[in-house]
Design a protein around this motif. Structure first.
Motif, PDB file in Angstrom:
ATOM      1  N   GLY A   1      -1.203 -19.805 -12.786  1.00  0.00           N
ATOM      2  CA  GLY A   1      -2.062 -19.559 -11.387  1.00  0.00           C
ATOM      3  C   GLY A   1      -1.894 -20.489 -10.455  1.00  0.00           C
ATOM      4  O   GLY A   1      -2.601 -21.652  -9.639  1.00  0.00           O
ATOM      5  N   LYS A   2      -0.149 -20.532 -10.134  1.00  0.00           N
ATOM      6  CA  LYS A   2      -0.042 -21.066  -8.534  1.00  0.00           C
ATOM      7  C   LYS A   2       0.568 -20.443  -7.333  1.00  0.00           C
ATOM      8  O   LYS A   2       1.001 -20.347  -6.945  1.00  0.00           O
ATOM      9  CB  LYS A   2       1.670 -21.565  -8.978  1.00  0.00           C
ATOM     10  N   VAL A   3       0.415 -18.989  -7.757  1.00  0.00           N
ATOM     11  CA  VAL A   3      -0.047 -18.315  -6.102  1.00  0.00           C
ATOM     12  C   VAL A   3      -0.751 -17.539  -5.571  1.00  0.00           C
ATOM     13  O   VAL A   3      -1.238 -16.289  -4.751  1.00  0.00           O
ATOM     14  CB  VAL A   3       1.101 -16.910  -6.892  1.00  0.00           C
ATOM     15  N   ASP A   4      -2.249 -18.663  -5.864  1.00  0.00           N
ATOM     16  CA  ASP A   4      -3.616 -17.914  -5.031  1.00  0.00           C
ATOM     17  C   ASP A   4      -3.444 -17.843  -3.341  1.00  0.00           C
ATOM     18  O   ASP A   4      -4.196 -16.975  -3.193  1.00  0.00           O
ATOM     19  CB  ASP A   4      -4.695 -19.078  -5.518  1.00  0.00           C
ATOM     20  N   ALA A   5      -2.228 -19.220  -3.369  1.00  0.00           N
ATOM     21  CA  ALA A   5      -2.382 -18.795  -1.790  1.00  0.00           C
ATOM     22  C   ALA A   5      -1.065 -18.411  -0.891  1.00  0.00           C
ATOM     23  O   ALA A   5      -1.207 -18.319  -0.056  1.00  0.00           O
ATOM     24  CB  ALA A   5      -2.087 -20.327  -1.452  1.00  0.00           C
ATOM     25  N   ILE A   6      -0.748 -17.166  -1.889  1.00  0.00           N
ATOM     26  CA  ILE A   6       1.074 -17.056  -1.505  1.00  0.00           C
ATOM     27  C   ILE A   6       0.808 -15.557  -1.933  1.00  0.00           C
ATOM     28  O   ILE A   6       0.282 -15.507  -3.063  1.00  0.00           O
ATOM     29  CB  ILE A   6       2.181 -17.844  -1.945  1.00  0.00           C
ATOM     30  N   GLN A   7       2.373 -15.055  -1.699  1.00  0.00           N
ATOM     31  CA  GLN A   7       2.060 -13.495  -1.956  1.00  0.00           C
ATOM     32  C   GLN A   7       3.887 -13.536  -1.429  1.00  0.00           C
ATOM     33  O   GLN A   7       3.953 -14.191  -0.908  1.00  0.00           O
ATOM     34  CB  GLN A   7       0.689 -12.723  -1.142  1.00  0.00           C
ATOM     35  N   LEU A   8       3.773 -12.179  -2.232  1.00  0.00           N
ATOM     36  CA  LEU A   8       5.425 -11.562  -2.189  1.00  0.00           C
ATOM     37  C   LEU A   8       5.070 -10.226  -1.964  1.00  0.00           C
ATOM     38  O   LEU A   8       5.136  -9.483  -2.560  1.00  0.00           O
ATOM     39  CB  LEU A   8       6.117 -12.004  -3.685  1.00  0.00           C
ATOM     40  N   TRP A   9       5.547 -10.021  -1.195  1.00  0.00           N
ATOM     41  CA  TRP A   9       6.644  -8.374  -0.986  1.00  0.00           C
ATOM     42  C   TRP A   9       7.632  -8.395  -1.390  1.00  0.00           C
ATOM     43  O   TRP A   9       8.626  -8.684  -0.738  1.00  0.00           O
ATOM     44  CB  TRP A   9       6.197  -8.211   0.926  1.00  0.00           C
ATOM     45  N   PHE A  10       7.944  -7.097  -2.043  1.00  0.00           N
ATOM     46  CA  PHE A  10       9.231  -6.892  -2.044  1.00  0.00           C
ATOM     47  C   PHE A  10       9.375  -5.515  -2.162  1.00  0.00           C
ATOM     48  O   PHE A  10       8.912  -4.536  -2.805  1.00  0.00           O
ATOM     49  CB  PHE A  10       9.199  -6.610  -4.096  1.00  0.00           C
ATOM     50  N   GLY A  11      10.881  -5.498  -2.029  1.00  0.00           N
ATOM     51  CA  GLY A  11      10.854  -4.146  -0.762  1.00  0.00           C
ATOM     52  C   GLY A  11      12.474  -3.721  -1.499  1.00  0.00           C
ATOM     53  O   GLY A  11      13.254  -4.351  -1.806  1.00  0.00           O
ATOM     54  N   GLY A  12      12.798  -2.809  -1.061  1.00  0.00           N
ATOM     55  CA  GLY A  12      14.254  -2.015  -0.886  1.00  0.00           C
ATOM     56  C   GLY A  12      14.461  -0.649  -1.749  1.00  0.00           C
ATOM     57  O   GLY A  12      13.441  -0.522  -2.346  1.00  0.00           O
ATOM     58  N   VAL A  13      15.798  -0.844  -2.085  1.00  0.00           N
ATOM     59  CA  VAL A  13      16.519  -0.288  -3.189  1.00  0.00           C
ATOM     60  C   VAL A  13      15.601  -0.003  -4.976  1.00  0.00           C
ATOM     61  O   VAL A  13      15.564  -0.953  -4.785  1.00  0.00           O
ATOM     62  CB  VAL A  13      17.187   0.485  -2.671  1.00  0.00           C
ATOM     63  N   ASP A  14      14.612   0.920  -4.667  1.00  0.00           N
ATOM     64  CA  ASP A  14      14.059   0.937  -6.048  1.00  0.00           C
ATOM     65  C   ASP A  14      13.339   0.030  -6.745  1.00  0.00           C
ATOM     66  O   ASP A  14      12.492  -0.700  -8.147  1.00  0.00           O
ATOM     67  CB  ASP A  14      15.357   1.185  -7.384  1.00  0.00           C
ATOM     68  N   ALA A  15      12.932  -0.780  -5.277  1.00  0.00           N
ATOM     69  CA  ALA A  15      11.287  -1.642  -5.532  1.00  0.00           C
ATOM     70  C   ALA A  15      10.510  -0.900  -5.455  1.00  0.00           C
ATOM     71  O   ALA A  15       9.460  -0.995  -4.596  1.00  0.00           O
ATOM     72  CB  ALA A  15      12.017  -2.973  -4.436  1.00  0.00           C
ATOM     73  N   VAL A  16      10.481   0.207  -7.126  1.00  0.00           N
ATOM     74  CA  VAL A  16       8.406   1.018  -6.671  1.00  0.00           C
ATOM     75  C   VAL A  16       8.712   0.511  -7.925  1.00  0.00           C
ATOM     76  O   VAL A  16       9.167  -0.321  -9.128  1.00  0.00           O
ATOM     77  CB  VAL A  16       9.580   1.744  -6.930  1.00  0.00           C
ATOM     78  N   GLU A  17       7.286   0.522  -8.670  1.00  0.00           N
ATOM     79  CA  GLU A  17       6.748   0.671  -9.746  1.00  0.00           C
ATOM     80  C   GLU A  17       6.536   0.609 -10.590  1.00  0.00           C
ATOM     81  O   GLU A  17       6.994  -0.201 -11.850  1.00  0.00           O
ATOM     82  CB  GLU A  17       5.100   0.349  -9.153  1.00  0.00           C
ATOM     83  N   ASP A  18       7.496   1.800 -10.909  1.00  0.00           N
ATOM     84  CA  ASP A  18       8.301   2.280 -12.206  1.00  0.00           C
ATOM     85  C   ASP A  18       9.069   1.678 -12.348  1.00  0.00           C
ATOM     86  O   ASP A  18       9.010   0.597 -13.757  1.00  0.00           O
ATOM     87  CB  ASP A  18       8.549   3.960 -11.519  1.00  0.00           C
ATOM     88  N   VAL A  19      10.265   1.187 -11.590  1.00  0.00           N
ATOM     89  CA  VAL A  19      11.473   0.178 -12.269  1.00  0.00           C
ATOM     90  C   VAL A  19      10.716  -1.099 -12.319  1.00  0.00           C
ATOM     91  O   VAL A  19      11.120  -1.559 -12.825  1.00  0.00           O
ATOM     92  CB  VAL A  19      11.815   0.537 -10.882  1.00  0.00           C
ATOM     93  N   ILE A  20      10.010  -1.424 -11.192  1.00  0.00           N
ATOM     94  CA  ILE A  20       9.154  -3.322 -11.712  1.00  0.00           C
ATOM     95  C   ILE A  20       8.575  -3.288 -13.133  1.00  0.00           C
ATOM     96  O   ILE A  20       9.203  -4.194 -13.302  1.00  0.00           O
ATOM     97  CB  ILE A  20       8.351  -3.756 -10.435  1.00  0.00           C
ATOM     98  N   TYR A  21       7.835  -2.425 -13.278  1.00  0.00           N
ATOM     99  CA  TYR A  21       7.261  -2.901 -14.528  1.00  0.00           C
ATOM    100  C   TYR A  21       7.868  -2.602 -15.975  1.00  0.00           C
ATOM    101  O   TYR A  21       7.405  -2.916 -16.456  1.00  0.00           O
ATOM    102  CB  TYR A  21       6.060  -2.409 -13.908  1.00  0.00           C
ATOM    103  N   ASP A  22       9.025  -1.774 -15.516  1.00  0.00           N
ATOM    104  CA  ASP A  22      10.345  -2.130 -16.877  1.00  0.00           C
ATOM    105  C   ASP A  22      10.867  -3.483 -16.708  1.00  0.00           C
ATOM    106  O   ASP A  22      11.220  -3.691 -18.220  1.00  0.00           O
ATOM    107  CB  ASP A  22      11.495  -1.009 -16.399  1.00  0.00           C
ATOM    108  N   ILE A  23      10.699  -4.221 -15.644  1.00  0.00           N
ATOM    109  CA  ILE A  23      10.979  -5.108 -15.935  1.00  0.00           C
ATOM    110  C   ILE A  23      10.151  -6.432 -16.161  1.00  0.00           C
ATOM    111  O   ILE A  23      10.647  -7.573 -16.886  1.00  0.00           O
ATOM    112  CB  ILE A  23      11.667  -5.359 -15.150  1.00  0.00           C
TER     113      ILE A  23
END
Length: 403
Positions: free
Chosen positions: A251-273
């Motif tokens: 519960g420590k990200v309420d005031a922050i966010q992460l933008w995650f980009g680059g090659v293969d930084a797509v939902e299908d790959v990310i959510y397998d991890i």
């Protein structure tokens, strides 16, 4: 050698140093992000020398074997090489014989007229070392990171590669760390050695005070599946997903966010991890164009470079040029570009707990953030101005050619 130089009011002028610059990546119509930094380097080098870029690509049906073009300021040749992927990956004897044959056949005219061949990447330097005999040019290689950290570490003792460095007249490096590593491999190297930072275009990468509602962290290293040991985690993307997942569950990200980009930084790959429900205030951005990267730098607050292996990543310098502090791992040349506690914060590579703590530390301490941000751009201006790149390489080439 037919080069001619003169000094006028302490300004070195070039008349006709002919430099061939072989690269493995360069922007194309269908892949505009491939080798962007090679294109930038070519633009600066072309101010100093008569430059011809040679871009090697795998042969595919429909591609010309040789395609000669001209860009503003330099010539550009695309050479498509028939390749057997398994042989290429393993640096086999047959692979190097094939490349040597194809290089001589495709580029004999340019090789006969060149004063210097400047290879970008260690593997390409090895190719050209195999054909140097009989040509008049000097040979240099620019080491960029993975080529020394992984590829030559793995392959340099193979019989058909051993001793290749004896054909090198000079070696340059994107970071001091790479220079030191090279000398552990080749302690008796007799050629010229030089660390030359790529630098950043300070006009393009400028400070911007834009602020999102949430304190935004940016990562553009992606999840490309590299063939070296770390695979998708080479740039620390998997470690970052683990760290952000832990912060989310706590519960420590309420005031922050992460933008995650680059090659293969797509939902299908990310959510397998990492499961989707474990990533709060998280945005998968996928591959980014160079303009999108710039916009992301300027819109975020902090840039993350959690690599497990790296040379001196351009992202760490570009981000600071935009006035953004960098959280980076203590690997490769990252500590050469980020001054810990002054322009960013460093953590131990692979330590996801330390990474999480560092993310919270900078987002929860406004004074710390502003101190780091205010120092970042000035640090880059003093130490990583790309305007110095071409001249530094010209002086290096002169040194090599004079020997």
């Amino acid at each position: 050698m037919g080069n001619a130089y003169y000094d006028s009011k302490q300004t070195i002028q070039r008349i006709s140093m002919k430099v061939l610059m072989p690269v493995g990546g360069f922007p194309t119509e269908y892949n505009p992000q491939s080798g962007v930094f090679n294109q930038v380097a070519a633009e600066y080098l072309a101010r100093e020398v008569d430059l011809t870029v040679v871009h090697f690509r795998y042969f595919k049906p429909g591609r010309k074997l040789i395609d000669r073009k001209s860009f503003e300021g330099y010539k550009y040749i695309v050479v498509s090489v028939p390749t057997i992927p398994s042989l290429h990956k393993n640096w086999s004897w047959l692979h190097f014989q094939l490349y040597a044959f194809w290089i001589k056949k495709s580029l004999h005219k340019e090789l006969s007229k060149a004063d210097l061949v400047h290879c970008v990447q260690g593997e390409i330097g090895v190719w050209f070392s195999k054909i140097k005999k009989g040509y008049p040019w000097k040979l240099t290689t620019q080491f960029i990171g993975t080529d020394l950290v992984s590829e030559l570490k793995e392959h340099r003792k193979k019989p058909w590669i051993r001793g290749w460095e004896e054909q090198l007249d000079g070696a340059s490096f994107n970071s001091q760390m790479l220079k030191e590593l090279f000398l552990t491999y080749y302690p008796n190297f007799q050629g010229a050695l030089k660390t030359i930072y790529r630098g950043v275009n300070l006009q393009r990468f400028s400070a911007n005070g834009a602020r999102k509602e949430l304190f935004t962290f940016l990562f553009i290293g992606g999840l490309a599946n590299y063939h070296v040991g770390e695979g998708r985690n080479l740039k620390g993307g998997i470690d970052l997903l683990k760290a952000w997942s832990e912060l989310s569950r706590a519960g420590k990200v309420d005031a922050i966010q992460l933008w995650f980009g680059g090659v293969d930084a797509v939902e299908d790959v990310i959510y397998d991890i990492t499961p989707l429900e474990n990533l709060q205030n998280f945005k998968a951005m996928g591959p980014l164009t160079k303009d999108e990267v710039l916009a992301a730098y300027q819109a975020c607050q902090v840039v993350l470079v959690p690599s497990l292996q790296d040379g001196l990543p351009n992202v760490s310098v570009e981000a600071q040029a935009c006035g953004k502090p960098v959280i980076g791992s203590k690997v490769g040349g990252i500590p050469e570009s980020v001054v810990d506690g002054k322009t960013g914060l460093l953590f131990e590579a692979g330590d996801t707990k330390h990474l999480s703590e560092t993310i919270l530390a900078i987002s929860q301490n406004a004074n710390l953030y502003h101190e780091l941000s205010s120092s970042a751009r000035n640090h880059v201006r003093q130490n990583f101005n790309a305007e110095n790149f071409g001249g530094a390489y010209f002086n290096f080439f002169k040194e090599v050619c004079a020997e």
